[in-house]
Design a protein around this motif. Structure first.
Motif, mmCIF file in Angstrom:
data_model
loop_
_atom_site.group_PDB
_atom_site.id
_atom_site.type_symbol
_atom_site.label_atom_id
_atom_site.label_comp_id
_atom_site.label_asym_id
_atom_site.label_seq_id
_atom_site.Cartn_x
_atom_site.Cartn_y
_atom_site.Cartn_z
ATOM 1 N N GLU A 1 20.274 52.395 21.117
ATOM 2 C CA GLU A 1 19.011 53.117 20.864
ATOM 3 C C GLU A 1 19.159 54.177 19.774
ATOM 4 O O GLU A 1 18.259 54.323 18.939
ATOM 5 C CB GLU A 1 18.544 53.756 22.185
ATOM 6 C CG GLU A 1 17.050 54.000 22.253
ATOM 7 C CD GLU A 1 16.614 54.680 23.560
ATOM 8 O OE1 GLU A 1 16.150 53.973 24.449
ATOM 9 O OE2 GLU A 1 16.734 55.905 23.679
ATOM 10 N N PRO A 2 20.277 54.932 19.734
ATOM 11 C CA PRO A 2 20.353 56.014 18.748
ATOM 12 C C PRO A 2 20.526 55.527 17.307
ATOM 13 O O PRO A 2 20.871 54.367 17.064
ATOM 14 C CB PRO A 2 21.603 56.809 19.171
ATOM 15 C CG PRO A 2 22.024 56.286 20.481
ATOM 16 C CD PRO A 2 21.474 54.895 20.595
ATOM 17 N N ILE A 3 20.326 56.468 16.416
ATOM 18 C CA ILE A 3 20.570 56.252 14.990
ATOM 19 C C ILE A 3 22.045 56.562 14.719
ATOM 20 O O ILE A 3 22.586 57.526 15.257
ATOM 21 C CB ILE A 3 19.685 57.229 14.177
ATOM 22 C CG1 ILE A 3 18.208 56.865 14.345
ATOM 23 C CG2 ILE A 3 20.081 57.272 12.722
ATOM 24 C CD1 ILE A 3 17.287 57.951 13.816
ATOM 25 N N PHE A 4 22.695 55.743 13.882
ATOM 26 C CA PHE A 4 24.093 55.982 13.500
ATOM 27 C C PHE A 4 24.138 56.553 12.095
ATOM 28 O O PHE A 4 23.561 55.986 11.175
ATOM 29 C CB PHE A 4 24.898 54.679 13.566
ATOM 30 C CG PHE A 4 25.177 54.244 14.983
ATOM 31 C CD1 PHE A 4 24.164 53.725 15.772
ATOM 32 C CD2 PHE A 4 26.429 54.375 15.525
ATOM 33 C CE1 PHE A 4 24.395 53.353 17.085
ATOM 34 C CE2 PHE A 4 26.688 54.009 16.833
ATOM 35 C CZ PHE A 4 25.660 53.493 17.612
ATOM 36 N N LEU A 5 24.804 57.656 11.950
ATOM 37 C CA LEU A 5 24.868 58.293 10.638
ATOM 38 C C LEU A 5 26.321 58.438 10.237
ATOM 39 O O LEU A 5 27.143 58.860 11.039
ATOM 40 C CB LEU A 5 24.194 59.656 10.735
ATOM 41 C CG LEU A 5 23.851 60.327 9.438
ATOM 42 C CD1 LEU A 5 22.875 59.493 8.634
ATOM 43 C CD2 LEU A 5 23.244 61.700 9.709
#
Ligand code: EPU
Length: 337
Positions: free
Chosen positions: A333-337
């Protein structure tokens, strides 16, 4: 607006992962976004950092959205219209609307993060998604160098999805959401279809709940099941609940009768990722400093000192176990940066 360099982002992400922003600015009012110093180069728009996996140092300009403000814009026979700045804390905003006597967002109490981030992944819980209460979004478009508006249809909301994700704007930093306008219908109906909330209200002997009662029930359920990021860093549900074809769901259900299945309007079936992860043996289990929470296997937790690399290792191991046992792919679900 002051540009900082080498700003530590650990305190600004709820998984408490280390990493420094090459350049960083706190945006406290929408007009600050017009500054030419922000116009070019790679950029990332940061809200509450509650849906983010930081891989390490970030070679970009990070804009921390801190625009405050919440006010009644107007009302008509059907609804009240309330606007909030992108930097407002989501939970505090929801509690404020309830205190003003404007129900409608109570099921979304205690979700971490900010108002401006809420539409991006269409936050949802206990039978409500924010898109259902949203009238419009205002954003600064760095490409056009202008403020742009999106009404609800323009936002193309789906399950944990929106146009902001579909167009990749959440990764490219093209759009910075500055404020959100909510439409809260006056014909309020309690929404307690979700079993956990219904059970909590029954345990409290509340047959005809007010919006405040529902908010209190939701807060109690969340506090019981979900770890507080201040004490145990996490990013909420780490995977989407997978949506599969009906035939695959039928076959899985036949092999595993306990599997929770939720039929979708399009004929497909949503499966409970938390159940799959628990059955794959990961509830309360860790790999190094990162594990799956002991009371809710869908929540990935940092037990202390983890890096983005540790998060990715546990994530991959959980995905592999679930794929092996059930043939189901889990999407983070999260954004990967
Ligand atoms: N379950 C297990 N084991 C677990 C966890 C869950 O068997 O370790 C089972 C539960 O017993 C239940 C089913 O899985 O039958 C669903 O569990 P739950 O009601 O806790 O909800 P969820 O599907 O795990 C979703 C959202 C949450 C939201 C809750 C309540 C997603 C990815 N997550 O979780 O959202 O709060 O429903 O509506 O859709 C978030 O997105 O960060 C988030 C917390």
């Amino acid at each position: 607006m002051t540009l900082q360099t080498q700003r530590e982002l650990g305190p600004l992400n709820t998984l408490a992962l280390p990493g420094r922003a090459a350049r960083f600015a706190r945006i406290a009012n929408a007009d600050a976004l017009r500054d030419p110093a922000l116009a070019s180069g790679p950029r990332f728009i940061l809200g509450g950092g509650s849906n983010l996996v930081l891989s390490g140092d970030v070679d970009r300009l990070v804009l921390h959205m801190a625009i405050p403000g919440k006010h009644l814009v107007g009302e008509d026979a059907e609804a009240v219209y309330v606007e909030a700045g992108a930097g407002e804390n989501w939970h505090d905003f929801v509690q404020w609307t309830l205190a003003q006597g404007w129900p409608g967002l109570e099921n979304l109490s205690l979700i971490p993060g900010t108002v401006g981030a809420a539409p991006i992944q269409n936050i949802g819980a206990y039978g409500l998604e924010v898109g259902e209460r949203l009238q419009s979004v205002t954003a600064w478009d760095f490409e056009r160098q202008a403020f742009v508006g999106f009404n609800r249809d323009d936002c193309r909301f789906g399950y944990r999805d929106s146009r902001f994700k579909q167009e990749g704007w959440h990764l490219s930093g093209r759009m910075a959401i500055t404020s959100v306008l909510f439409r809260l219908p006056k014909a309020w109906q309690p929404n307690c279809r979700y079993a956990d909330v219904a059970q909590e209200l029954a345990a409290r002997d509340i047959a005809e709940p007010t919006a405040r009662d529902i908010a209190d029930a939701v807060i109690a359920v969340r506090q019981r099941k979900l770890p507080d990021p201040a004490h145990m860093p996490n990013a909420g549900s780490f995977f989407h609940n997978p949506v599969v074809a009906a035939a695959q769901a039928d076959a899985l259900k036949a092999a595993h009768p306990g599997l929770p299945c939720y039929p979708q309007p399009d004929g497909r079936v949503k499966l409970a990722a938390g159940w799959l992860i628990e059955q794959a043996g990961w509830k309360g289990r860790s790999l190094g400093p990162v594990g799956m929470y002991e009371k809710q296997a869908l929540v990935l937790v940092n037990h202390g000192g983890a890096t983005g690399h540790d998060v990715k290792q546990t994530m991959a191991a959980v995905q592999a176990s679930v794929r092996e046992k059930f043939g189901v792919a889990l999407t983070p679900e999260p954004i990967f940066l």
